[in-house]
Write a protein that holds these residues in place. Structure first.
Motif, short mmCIF file in Angstrom:
data_model
loop_
_atom_site.label_atom_id
_atom_site.label_comp_id
_atom_site.label_asym_id
_atom_site.label_seq_id
_atom_site.Cartn_x
_atom_site.Cartn_y
_atom_site.Cartn_z
N ASN A 17 4.06 -12.00 29.31
CA ASN A 17 2.65 -11.29 29.83
C ASN A 17 2.77 -10.55 31.11
O ASN A 17 2.01 -9.46 31.20
N ARG A 20 4.34 -7.38 29.73
CA ARG A 20 3.17 -6.42 28.97
C ARG A 20 2.28 -5.74 30.13
O ARG A 20 2.10 -4.64 29.88
N ALA A 21 2.06 -6.58 31.06
CA ALA A 21 1.21 -6.01 32.25
C ALA A 21 1.46 -4.94 32.74
O ALA A 21 1.39 -3.85 33.03
N GLU A 24 2.07 -1.81 30.79
CA GLU A 24 0.49 -1.07 30.98
C GLU A 24 0.38 -0.29 32.12
O GLU A 24 -0.12 0.86 32.09
N HIS A 67 -10.58 -14.45 30.69
CA HIS A 67 -9.54 -13.30 30.68
C HIS A 67 -8.30 -13.35 29.86
O HIS A 67 -8.00 -12.71 29.18
N SER A 68 -7.64 -14.67 29.88
CA SER A 68 -6.61 -14.94 29.02
C SER A 68 -6.98 -14.79 27.53
O SER A 68 -6.47 -14.14 26.57
N ARG A 71 -7.44 -11.25 26.56
CA ARG A 71 -6.16 -10.60 26.43
C ARG A 71 -5.46 -11.13 25.28
O ARG A 71 -4.68 -10.06 24.38
N SER A 74 -7.02 -8.79 22.53
CA SER A 74 -6.44 -7.45 22.48
C SER A 74 -4.98 -7.24 22.02
O SER A 74 -4.79 -6.17 21.46
N LEU A 75 -4.09 -8.37 22.48
CA LEU A 75 -2.89 -8.28 21.91
C LEU A 75 -2.75 -8.48 20.54
O LEU A 75 -2.04 -7.61 19.56
N PRO A 358 -1.84 -15.12 29.65
CA PRO A 358 -2.05 -13.63 29.94
C PRO A 358 -2.84 -13.27 31.11
O PRO A 358 -2.44 -12.57 32.00
N ASP A 362 -1.04 -11.05 34.37
CA ASP A 362 -1.71 -9.97 34.91
C ASP A 362 -1.85 -10.00 36.33
O ASP A 362 -1.51 -9.05 37.18
#
Length: 388
Positions: A17, A20-21, A24, A67-68, A71, A74-75, A358, A362
């Motif tokens: 994660n 991934r962040a 992005e 938040h996780s 995420r 969205s994943l 996640p 982030d």
């Protein structure tokens, strides 16, 4: 030597994660994994992990949990991979249970939709359980199972599609910071970055020796059992039963609907309830690995089921081990090396970290790339263990 904006050590729940962040944000990022992502040697495998939001462990986790979950959602969309099964989460315990009380307090503080249950209601709504008189409970419908291997691989695929480089089978020997950056020495050579995130799970203390006094790696057993009788477990929730302060809690994860319809369930452990005891005193050297599961391990799980769910104590389908890296207080340790602004880490996830991967990813990417994060992770700082 190529210079990276960020190097991430570890490709599991948190490391995937972070990458991934970082992708992005447009950062030039490199991921280094000593085995393969979600390897069975670590803590990010086993077909299923619970996700929930009414957190009895500490109410400050709740914003991170929300938040996780967002995420993960969205994943799912970005990767096209189904990751979540919202089967609900049931927490139970004796009268006065701190686990149930903490769940309800978190729900009240953060306005979560959680039902407070008494023993007759538990028996009526959840026929898989046979709990003692006076048992209390809390049920969160917006909770359930996340698929760990699928989630890790999905995050990494998304990261790689945006330019991140991932190197598996790469052993990191040392992380050395200086005035202008960080050098990461591997078995194949050295890499240079502006910042580094260490998300090495059970191996964190090898790269962060100052954390060694705070971390203890322990062996855990996860077992899939096939109930011989009773209601079909396909519709059951995830659950945890608090057996009191002197005994380990027993927990269960709902079967994966996809595994139950995808072929022969006798050879697909994920199509059966997954059961285990939360915690262990058995220390493990992660380089040697945990000893194999034996009959005594399974009998301990079956015995614990007798207190709350005897119908689930059926035939063993499969069992395996995983590792918990425990902190002294059971909460994560998230921060930067003392005196550093370039080397960041998450360690000591203490057996409840996957669902928060996640959010931690982030937060760590934010801190490594910009020096700050809006996510509320300060309560997890290693400073709480500092001595005068």
């Amino acid at each position: 030597m190529k210079h990276w904006d960020l190097i991430v050590v570890g490709g599991g729940a948190v490391g995937s994660n972070v990458l991934r962040a970082a992708a992005e944000s447009g950062a030039r990022a490199l991921g280094l994994e000593q085995f393969t992502p979600a390897s069975t040697r670590g803590s990010s495998h086993g077909h299923s992990r619970i996700f929930r939001h009414a957190y009895f462990e500490h109410p400050e986790y709740v914003p991170l949990l929300r938040h996780s979950t967002a995420r993960f959602e969205s994943l799912e969309i970005e990767s096209g991979e189904p990751l979540l099964n919202r089967c609900g989460m049931l927490v139970m315990g004796p009268p006065g249970s701190e686990t149930v009380r903490g769940s309800l307090e978190s729900a009240k503080r953060w306005s979560l939709d959680v039902d407070s249950l008494d023993e007759p209601t538990i028996q009526r709504r959840f026929p898989w359980f046979d709990v003692p008189a006076g048992t209390i409970g809390a049920f969160e419908a917006d909770a359930g199972v996340v698929r760990p291997e699928a989630a890790v691989h999905a995050a990494l695929r998304v990261a790689e599609s945006r330019g991140v480089e991932l190197r598996n089978g790469t052993f990191v020997r040392e992380v050395i910071e200086d005035a202008t950056g960080v050098t990461v020495r591997t078995a194949e050579g050295s890499e240079r970055a502006t910042a580094v995130v260490i998300a090495a799970g059970p191996w964190a203390a090898r790269l962060l020796p100052e954390l060694a006094p705070l971390l203890r790696v322990t062996r855990q057993v996860q077992a899939w059992l096939a109930p011989a009788s009773g209601p079909d477990p396909g519709a059951m929730p995830c659950w945890l039963y608090d057996r009191g302060p002197d005994r380990l809690a027993i927990y269960g994860l709902a079967p994966d609907p996809a595994a139950r319809t995808g072929g022969d369930r006798a050879t697909s452990p994920a199509g059966h309830p997954k059961l285990g005891l939360h915690g262990s005193d058995e220390a493990v050297d992660p380089d040697l690995g945990a000893r194999p599961v034996d009959s005594r391990d399974i009998e301990l799980i079956r015995d614990a089921l007798g207190a709350c769910a005897p119908r689930l104590a059926g035939e063993l389908v499969e069992a395996s081990t995983c590792l918990y890296t425990m902190s002294p207080d059971g909460h994560f340790i998230v921060g930067a090396r003392h005196g550093s602004s370039r080397v960041h880490f998450a360690a000591g996830l203490s057996g409840h970290g996957f669902k928060l991967g996640p959010a931690l990813g982030d937060a760590l990417a934010d801190r490594a790339l910009s020096g700050r994060t809006r996510l509320p992770v300060e309560f997890l700082s290693p400073k709480r263990f500092a001595t005068p």
